[in-house]
Enzyme design. Structure first.
Site, PDB file in Angstrom:
ATOM      1  N   GLU A 173     -35.447   3.322  -2.378  1.00 55.65           N
ATOM      2  CA  GLU A 173     -34.837   3.316  -1.037  1.00 55.65           C
ATOM      3  C   GLU A 173     -33.953   4.542  -0.819  1.00 55.65           C
ATOM      4  OE1 GLU A 173     -32.948  -0.551  -0.764  1.00 55.65           O
ATOM      5  OE2 GLU A 173     -34.839  -1.435  -0.111  1.00 55.65           O
ATOM      6  N   GLU A 365     -41.670  -3.893  -2.342  1.00 58.67           N
ATOM      7  CA  GLU A 365     -40.684  -4.976  -2.260  1.00 58.67           C
ATOM      8  C   GLU A 365     -40.953  -5.807  -1.009  1.00 58.67           C
ATOM      9  OE1 GLU A 365     -36.534  -4.037  -2.532  1.00 58.67           O
ATOM     10  OE2 GLU A 365     -36.883  -2.460  -4.006  1.00 58.67           O
TER      11      GLU A 365
HETATM   12  C1  BGP Z   1     -33.438  -3.825  -1.849  1.00 67.23           C
HETATM   13  C2  BGP Z   1     -33.311  -3.292  -3.283  1.00 67.23           C
HETATM   14  C3  BGP Z   1     -33.678  -4.271  -4.357  1.00 67.23           C
HETATM   15  C4  BGP Z   1     -33.344  -5.720  -4.010  1.00 67.23           C
HETATM   16  C5  BGP Z   1     -33.658  -6.065  -2.566  1.00 67.23           C
HETATM   17  C6  BGP Z   1     -33.208  -7.455  -2.182  1.00 67.23           C
HETATM   18  O1  BGP Z   1     -32.588  -3.097  -1.050  1.00 67.23           O
HETATM   19  O2  BGP Z   1     -34.159  -2.178  -3.435  1.00 67.23           O
HETATM   20  O3  BGP Z   1     -33.035  -3.836  -5.533  1.00 67.23           O
HETATM   21  O4  BGP Z   1     -32.063  -6.023  -4.369  1.00 67.23           O
HETATM   22  O5  BGP Z   1     -33.057  -5.153  -1.692  1.00 67.23           O
HETATM   23  O6  BGP Z   1     -31.878  -7.396  -1.768  1.00 67.23           O
HETATM   24  P1  BGP Z   1     -30.783  -8.369  -2.360  1.00 67.23           P
HETATM   25  O7  BGP Z   1     -30.952  -8.348  -3.841  1.00 67.23           O
HETATM   26  O8  BGP Z   1     -29.501  -7.809  -1.894  1.00 67.23           O
HETATM   27  O9  BGP Z   1     -31.085  -9.742  -1.769  1.00 67.23           O
END
Ligand code: BGP
Length: 471
Positions: A173, A365
């Protein structure tokens, strides 16, 4: 014969990140990363040193249980597994000249397990895991020296693992840096915030480093495919007014510039206008410009939700979001953490990225964070996560629609394929996995793993190459 839009060889799997899964935060020579001093994720202040309430110090103990976890991924039929290499396991402080062999050996063991099960590795080189020493002694990515440190780190990985890892992502990201400077760019945040000049210079340094890694991979691991990775966030106008459409265009540009640079090899005109209007003069060398021309082999991205945007300040009621918020969309439901659920948005972003960049796309993701309830069914501990099955089913159906639209999609790795620590809140109670991990936000739990209902569901989706999805 059931039909499916998913092509033969489509890569189905799951995704995690070292800082959210491994634990063993100081084992075998590993140095501290910014994550080890972020006990509340980005939703709370950093600590001076690691504190016991930071769930990431132990994570789900994947550092010791990786073989069991990968066997469970193989049981679901994974064709690919996305994970990150913790930079500070390889270079504990980040500015050393020689790598930490014990760190390299750990990832060698991970690759051995994946190879044993025929699972393709997809490696994120930097997933919000900047060595803390680089943050505290150099100011993180505001400092041009980080390009050289990252280059040495990437070269080490390509030389050691380049023949075993086909898919690489440079930064997780990369477009989150302006929104989460410490987590994303290792930039300490002073009282008054980080001056924009420094943030944009840090963004430039990361883009140059990403391009240099791509150039090095071509030299050292010619079989490797290098992708960029962006946080995707479709933005809808709150009203059909042209002003709202312009507000959307400008917000979109703020995210699209990263993919533009990675696929076209130079800054687009609308970004130069942004710099002019902010009075920002970037320090860009001729070498930087040459580096940026080394563009990627594919574009990968995370997708969770969409937002709305408006030009009318009176209507700017900010909604929750994944690192970036926006105006709440009154037509959409939200998750328990306020992220607006929009499967169709995934079809839209796939089409937008394909139409704009004409590069193969990889969804690395996607998933639903939810409070799961462990229950017993037929004597087995499990979670009846029909809500997660519905979320994933509906999003995958839209991936199929995009493929029918002619979009080239390489694969799909569901986020948090096993319960891990959340990035934004550092909670374990925000669960994404097909596998439940018995560990709670207060650190208690056996760390035992249990298959959720979605475990079998996803195995069927993979086995049928998407034909089992409910359209
Ligand atoms: C994204 C990241 C991941 C993961 C995902 C889910 O921004 O790349 O690492 O964390 O978000 O978010 P969260 O874990 O805050 O629910």
């Amino acid at each position: 014969m059931t039909t499916t839009p998913f092509p033969d060889g489509f890569l189905w799997g799951g995704a995690t990140a070292a800082n959210q899964i491994e634990g063993a935060y100081d084992a075998d020579g590993k140095g501290l990363s910014v994550q080890d001093v972020m006990p509340r994720g980005i939703s709370g202040p950093r600590s001076e040193t690691p504190t016991p309430d930071n769930l990431k110090l132990v994570g789900i103990d994947h550092y010791h249980r990786y073989a069991e976890d990968i066997a469970l991924f193989a049981e679901m039929g994974f064709g690919v597994y996305r994970f990150s290499i913790a930079w500070s396991r390889i270079f504990p402080k980040g500015d050393e000249t020689e790598p930490n062999e014990a760190g390299l050996a750990f990832y060698e063991r991970i690759l051995d397990e994946l190879e044993k099960h025929g699972i393709e590795p997809l490696v994120t080189i930097s997933h919000y895991e900047t060595p803390l020493h680089l943050a505290e002694q150099y100011g993180g990515w505001t400092n041009r020296e980080l390009i050289g440190f990252y280059e040495r780190y990437a070269r080490t990985l390509f030389e050691r693992f380049g023949s075993r890892v086909k898919y690489w992502l440079t930064f997780n990201e990369i477009n989150s840096l302006l929104h989460a400077p410490f987590m994303s760019g290792g930039i300490p945040i002073p009282e008054g915030g980080v001056p924009e000049q420094q943030l944009y210079q840090a963004m430039h340094h990361e883009l140059v480093a990403s391009a240099r890694a791509t150039r090095i991979a071509r030299e050292v691991a010619p079989e490797a495919k290098v992708g960029c990775m962006v946080l995707s966030m479709p933005i809808y106008p709150l009203t059909p007014s042209p002003d709202d459409a312009v507000a959307v265009m400008e917000a979109d540009h703020g995210n699209l510039v990263y993919g533009d640079v990675h696929t076209r090899g130079a800054y687009p005109g609308y970004f130069l206008r942004t710099l002019r209007e902010k009075g920002i003069e970037l320090d860009i060398t001729d070498q930087d410009r040459d580096d940026l021309t080394h563009t990627v082999d594919f574009v990968s991205f995370s997708y969770y939700m969409s937002i709305a945007e408006t030009a009318d300040p009176a209507k700017k009621v900010a909604g929750e979001g994944n690192i970036m918020g926006g105006v709440s969309n009154p037509t959409l439901e939200a998750s328990e953490w306020g992220w607006q659920i929009d499967p169709v948005g995934l079809r839209l972003v796939l089409n937008q990225f394909w139409d704009r960049w004409q590069q193969p796309l990889f969804i690395v993701e996607n998933g639903l964070g939810a409070r799961d309830q462990l229950v017993e069914v037929d004597g087995e501990k499990t979670v009846v996560d029909d809500y997660r099955i519905a979320y994933l089913n509906d999003h995958l159906v839209q991936v199929g629609e995009a493929i029918e639209d002619g979009v080239e999609v390489l694969g799909y790795t569901s986020w948090g394929c096993i319960d891990i620590v959340s990035a934004s809140t550092a909670q374990l109670s925000k669960r994404y996995g097909f596998i439940y991990v018995d560990r709670n936000d207060d650190g208690t739990g056996s760390l035992d793993r249990y298959r959720k209902k979605s475990f079998g569901w996803y195995a069927d989706v993979i086995r049928s190459n998407g034909a089992s999805l409910t359209r």
